[in-house]
Design an enzyme around this catalytic site. Structure first.
Site, PDB file in Angstrom:
ATOM      1  N   GLU A  28       0.881  -1.166   0.000  1.00  0.00           N
ATOM      2  CA  GLU A  28       0.000   0.000   0.000  1.00  0.00           C
ATOM      3  C   GLU A  28       0.918   1.214   0.000  1.00  0.00           C
ATOM      4  O   GLU A  28       1.568   1.505   0.996  1.00  0.00           O
ATOM      5  CB  GLU A  28      -0.892  -0.056   1.246  1.00  0.00           C
ATOM      6  CG  GLU A  28      -2.171   0.713   1.076  1.00  0.00           C
ATOM      7  CD  GLU A  28      -2.001   2.174   1.403  1.00  0.00           C
ATOM      8  OE1 GLU A  28      -1.517   2.911   0.526  1.00  0.00           O
ATOM      9  OE2 GLU A  28      -2.361   2.569   2.520  1.00  0.00           O
ATOM     10  N   CYS A  85      -2.782   8.669   2.975  1.00  0.00           N
ATOM     11  CA  CYS A  85      -2.554   8.016   1.673  1.00  0.00           C
ATOM     12  C   CYS A  85      -3.761   8.226   0.759  1.00  0.00           C
ATOM     13  O   CYS A  85      -3.603   8.385  -0.441  1.00  0.00           O
ATOM     14  CB  CYS A  85      -2.236   6.546   1.851  1.00  0.00           C
ATOM     15  SG  CYS A  85      -3.424   5.655   2.832  1.00  0.00           S
TER      16      CYS A  85
HETATM   17  P1  NDP Z   1       9.010   4.587   3.819  1.00  0.00           P
HETATM   18  O1  NDP Z   1       8.345   3.907   2.711  1.00  0.00           O
HETATM   19  O2  NDP Z   1      10.489   4.799   3.720  1.00  0.00           O
HETATM   20  O3  NDP Z   1       8.739   3.813   5.196  1.00  0.00           O
HETATM   21  C1  NDP Z   1       7.620   2.983   5.456  1.00  0.00           C
HETATM   22  C2  NDP Z   1       8.028   1.870   6.398  1.00  0.00           C
HETATM   23  O4  NDP Z   1       9.025   1.056   5.785  1.00  0.00           O
HETATM   24  C3  NDP Z   1       8.647   2.353   7.708  1.00  0.00           C
HETATM   25  O5  NDP Z   1       8.297   1.482   8.749  1.00  0.00           O
HETATM   26  C4  NDP Z   1      10.125   2.259   7.419  1.00  0.00           C
HETATM   27  O6  NDP Z   1      10.919   2.195   8.556  1.00  0.00           O
HETATM   28  C5  NDP Z   1      10.178   0.967   6.635  1.00  0.00           C
HETATM   29  N1  NDP Z   1      11.376   0.810   5.811  1.00  0.00           N
HETATM   30  C6  NDP Z   1      12.203   1.760   5.328  1.00  0.00           C
HETATM   31  N2  NDP Z   1      13.168   1.197   4.565  1.00  0.00           N
HETATM   32  C7  NDP Z   1      12.949  -0.144   4.567  1.00  0.00           C
HETATM   33  C8  NDP Z   1      13.577  -1.266   3.945  1.00  0.00           C
HETATM   34  N3  NDP Z   1      14.645  -1.113   3.170  1.00  0.00           N
HETATM   35  N4  NDP Z   1      13.061  -2.481   4.151  1.00  0.00           N
HETATM   36  C9  NDP Z   1      11.956  -2.653   4.905  1.00  0.00           C
HETATM   37  N5  NDP Z   1      11.324  -1.632   5.524  1.00  0.00           N
HETATM   38  C10 NDP Z   1      11.804  -0.388   5.350  1.00  0.00           C
HETATM   39  O7  NDP Z   1       8.262   5.927   4.035  1.00  0.00           O
HETATM   40  P2  NDP Z   1       8.665   7.216   4.822  1.00  0.00           P
HETATM   41  O8  NDP Z   1       8.162   7.083   6.200  1.00  0.00           O
HETATM   42  O9  NDP Z   1      10.132   7.562   4.671  1.00  0.00           O
HETATM   43  O10 NDP Z   1       7.820   8.286   3.985  1.00  0.00           O
HETATM   44  C11 NDP Z   1       8.217   8.611   2.671  1.00  0.00           C
HETATM   45  C12 NDP Z   1       7.036   8.877   1.792  1.00  0.00           C
HETATM   46  O11 NDP Z   1       6.217   7.735   1.684  1.00  0.00           O
HETATM   47  C13 NDP Z   1       6.117   9.943   2.315  1.00  0.00           C
HETATM   48  O12 NDP Z   1       6.598  11.152   1.925  1.00  0.00           O
HETATM   49  C14 NDP Z   1       4.799   9.596   1.671  1.00  0.00           C
HETATM   50  O13 NDP Z   1       4.761  10.185   0.395  1.00  0.00           O
HETATM   51  C15 NDP Z   1       4.870   8.096   1.540  1.00  0.00           C
HETATM   52  N6  NDP Z   1       4.114   7.422   2.613  1.00  0.00           N
HETATM   53  C16 NDP Z   1       2.937   6.830   2.275  1.00  0.00           C
HETATM   54  C17 NDP Z   1       2.180   6.240   3.251  1.00  0.00           C
HETATM   55  C18 NDP Z   1       0.889   5.596   2.940  1.00  0.00           C
HETATM   56  O14 NDP Z   1      -0.023   5.691   3.722  1.00  0.00           O
HETATM   57  N7  NDP Z   1       0.785   4.879   1.851  1.00  0.00           N
HETATM   58  C19 NDP Z   1       2.596   6.236   4.653  1.00  0.00           C
HETATM   59  C20 NDP Z   1       3.871   6.835   4.883  1.00  0.00           C
HETATM   60  C21 NDP Z   1       4.582   7.411   3.880  1.00  0.00           C
HETATM   61  P3  NDP Z   1      11.536   3.557   9.120  1.00  0.00           P
HETATM   62  O15 NDP Z   1      10.401   4.448   9.457  1.00  0.00           O
HETATM   63  O16 NDP Z   1      12.254   3.106  10.326  1.00  0.00           O
HETATM   64  O17 NDP Z   1      12.438   4.121   8.043  1.00  0.00           O
END
Ligand code: NDP
Length: 490
Positions: free
Chosen positions: A235, A269
Site C-alpha cells: 500500500e 494516503c
Molecule cells: P518509507 O516507505 O520509507 O517507510 C515505510 C516503512 O518502511 C517504515 O516502517 C520504514 O521504517 C520501513 N522501511 C524503510 N526502509 C525499509 C527497507 N529497506 N526495508 C523494509 N522496511 C523499510 O516511508 P517514509 O516514512 O520515509 O515516507 C516517505 C514517503 O512515503 C512519504 O513522503 C509519503 O509520500 C509516503 N508514505 C505513504 C504512506 C501511505 O499511507 N501509503 C505512509 C507513509 C509514507 P523507518 O520508518 O524506520 O524508516
C-alpha cells in the site's frame, strides 16, 4: 538483544517521547523464531477461540482508547480528536475481522459438477504462518491494524515493525495484546529503523509481508522478498482526485474536500490532492472552499508535519505550483516548520510535480474542467490509483463515474468513507501498490486456499484416471461432454 537505541520525538515540540531498541537482524530473526512457535499454536486454536481472544483484545484497546490517542498525538502530532477517530476505525476493523474470519475462511463444501458427481469437495483458507507487517507513521494504529487484525484473525502470528517515527504506539499495541493472549508471542512489535524492516522482509520464515509506505521503499521490500519468493501486499500512497460535478451540493463538497485534503496535515494516503471542478459550478465551489480554508489553522485544526524531511517535498511542490499557477489560499510562506498552513493553487499544469507526485501535505491543486468526463480523464491520468471522491446529486451518474475511476476505492458525496466500512477491501492499482487489506479479500490475503476432493464412490463404467480405462468409457465421456457443453449459443 541489541542495546543500541533511538528516540521517538514529538514532531510539534521536538521533545523525546520514548526510547526504543534498534532491533538488530539477529533480534529480528529471534522474534520471527518465537512467532513461528506462536503461529503453530494460534493456528491450531481454531476460529471460535481466536474470535474470543480477538474480541477480548478489541475490548482492551477500547478501554485504553484515551491513553492510546494521547500517545498517537504525542508521536504523530495529530490532534487527540483525530487520533481517537483513528482508534475507533481500527477497533471497528478488528471487530469485523474477528467476527467474519470463520465465515470467510472456514471449511465449506463446493459443487463438484457433473463430471465429478462421485466426489465431495471442500475449500478452506489456512493460515500462512508468520506475517511481517511494516507500518507507516501517518496512521500508526489504523493502517497497520488493517493488516495485523486480518492476519491474526486468519490464524497467523504477526511481527510488526512500526515506523521509526511512531514506535511507541506500535509497542503498546503488542503489549496490550498480551492481556488477551498471554500464552505465546502471537503478536510482537520490533522497533528500529529501515534495516530492521529489511531484516524482517528478508527472513525466509516470514510467509507474507504487508507493507505500507512509499512506492520506492515498496520496491526495495519486494526485492528483499523476491529472494525467498515471499509474497507481499503493498500500500504505497496515492494522488487522489476529487471531482465536483455540475449538480453537486457545493457547500457539502467544499467541506468534505477541505477535510479530505487538510486533516492530518494532508498526510493521508487517501487524502485529497487534486481537485477537478466542472466549469458550471467552478466559481461557486471555489468561493465555498476558500472561505472555509481561510478559517483553518495549522497547529489547531491539524497538527505538524510528522516527518521533518517531508517539509522539503511540500515546499518544492508549493514553490513550483505557485510559479506556474495561481495561489488562492496560502503560498510559499505557508511553510513554517513543523507546520504548513493550507495551500490551494489553481491552474497548475498537469505535468508539474504538485499534480504528479505525492505531496503528503495540506495542499491541493484545483482545475476547471469542461465536464465530468474531462475531470475523470484527468483524474485517471496518474501513475497512482488508490482512492478518489465524486460529488454529484445524481447517484446513478456518480456511481458510473466511480466505476470508471482508475482506483481501488471511490467515495461518493463523502470523503474516505470506504475506509470506515470494514467489509470493503482497501488497496490500489499502479504505483499505489497491489493486494488488499480489509474485508473478505483482506482476510484471504493472509491465508492460503486449501482444496480437497474426496471420492465418495467409484463411478460405474467411468474409471477415467486409470490405465484400465477402455474405449467405451472414453466414448461415454465424449457423449456426456457433448450433451453438457456441445450446444452453441448464438
Ligand atoms: P518509507 O516507505 O520509507 O517507510 C515505510 C516503512 O518502511 C517504515 O516502517 C520504514 O521504517 C520501513 N522501511 C524503510 N526502509 C525499509 C527497507 N529497506 N526495508 C523494509 N522496511 C523499510 O516511508 P517514509 O516514512 O520515509 O515516507 C516517505 C514517503 O512515503 C512519504 O513522503 C509519503 O509520500 C509516503 N508514505 C505513504 C504512506 C501511505 O499511507 N501509503 C505512509 C507513509 C509514507 P523507518 O520508518 O524506520 O524508516
Amino acid at each position: 538483544m541489541s542495546t543500541v537505541t533511538f528516540d521517538s520525538l514529538n514532531p510539534a515540540t521536538g521533545a523525546v517521547v520514548g526510547t526504543h531498541p534498534k532491533a538488530s537482524p539477529e533480534a529480528v530473526h529471534e522474534a520471527v523464531g518465537r512467532a513461528e512457535t506462536a503461529a503453530a499454536w494460534w493456528g491450531a486454536l481454531g476460529h471460535a477461540e481466536r474470535k474470543r481472544r480477538l474480541l477480548d483484545y478489541k475490548a482492551v484497546l477500547t478501554q485504553h482508547i484515551r491513553e492510546l490517542a494521547a500517545l498517537v498525538h504525542e508521536e504523530n502530532g495529530k490532534p487527540v480528536g483525530d487520533a481517537t477517530l483513528e482508534l475507533v476505525l481500527a477497533i471497528t476493523h478488528l471487530d469485523w475481522a474477528a467476527r467474519n474470519a470463520a465465515k470467510v475462511l472456514g471449511r465449506r463444501r463446493v459443487n463438484t459438477g457433473m463430471i465429478g458427481l462421485n466426489l465431495a469437495a471442500t475449500l478452506e483458507y489456512l493460515p500462512l504462518g508468520v506475517v511481517g507487517v511494516i507500518g507507516p507513521w501517518n496512521y500508526p494504529v489504523f493502517t497497520p491494524m488493517g493488516s495485523i487484525a486480518y492476519a491474526l484473525a486468519a490464524g497467523n502470528a504477526v511481527v510488526f515493525k512500526p515506523s521509526e517515527l511512531t514506535p511507541g504506539i506500535g509497542v503498546r499495541l503488542a503489549e496490550l495484546f498480551k492481556e488477551s493472549v498471554p500464552e505465546h508471542e502471537v503478536f510482537q512489535t520490533i522497533t528500529g529503523l529501515g534495516e530492521t524492516g529489511a531484516a524482517l522482509a528478508g527472513d525466509p520464515r516470514v510467509k507474507k509481508v504487508a507493507f505500507t509506505g512509499s512506492t520506492a521503499t515498496a520496491k526495495r521490500v519486494m526485492a528483499a522478498c523476491a529472494e525467498n519468493l515471499t509474497p507481499i501486499v503493498a500500500e504505497c500512497g496515492g494522488k487522489d482526485a476529487f471531482i465536483v460535478d455540475a449538480d453537486a451540493d457545493l457547500a457539502a463538497a467544499a467541506d468534505a474536500c477541505l477535510w479530505g485534503a487538510m486533516s492530518n496535515a494532508g498526510q493521508t494516503c487517501v487524502g485529497v490532492e487534486r481537485v477537478y471542478v466542472v466549469d458550471a459550478v467552478y466559481d461557486g465551489f471555489m468561493r465555498e472552499l476558500t472561505e472555509r480554508a481561510a478559517r483553518l489553522k495549522a497547529g489547531e485544526d491539524y497538527g505538524p508535519i510528522t516527518m521533518p524531511g517531508q517539509v522539503e517535498i511540500i515546499k518544492r511542490h508549493i514553490d513550483d505550483a505557485t510559479k506556474a499557477g495561481k495561489a488562492v489560499t496560502g503560498g510559499p510562506d505557508a511553510v513554517r516548520p513543523p507546520y504548513v498552513d493550507p495551500v490551494i493553487v489553481e491552474d497548475v499544469p498537469e505535468d508539474s510535480p504538485a499534480v504528479r507526485e505525492e505531496t503528503f501535505g495540506p495542499t491541493i491543486t484545483v482545475r476547471r474542467t469542461r465536464d465530468a468526463q474531462e475531470a475523470l480523464e484527468l483524474a485517471n491520468a496518474s501513475a497512482y490509483g488508490l482512492g478518489g471522491t465524486i460529488f454529484s446529486r445524481n447517484a446513478r451518474r456518480a456511481t458510473e463515474l466511480a466505476r470508471l475511476m482508475r482506483s481501488g476505492m471511490t467515495a461518493i458525496n463523502s470523503v474516505i468513507s470506504f475506509a470506515g466500512v470494514p467489509a470493503l477491501p482497501f488497496g490500489g492499482v499502479g504505483d499505489s501498490g497491489f493486494g488488499r487489506i480489509h474485508g473478505a479479500d483482506g482476510l484471504r490475503e493472509f491465508a492460503r486456499p486449501k482444496a480437497i476432493s474426496r471420492q465418495r464412490f467409484a463411478m460405474p463404467g467411468m474409471n477415467l484416471t486409470s490405465f484400465n480405462r477402455g474405449p467405451e468409457e472414453l466414448e461415454r465421456l465424449v457423449r456426456l461432454i457433448t450433451f453438457l457443453h456441445g450446444r452453441r449459443k448464438r
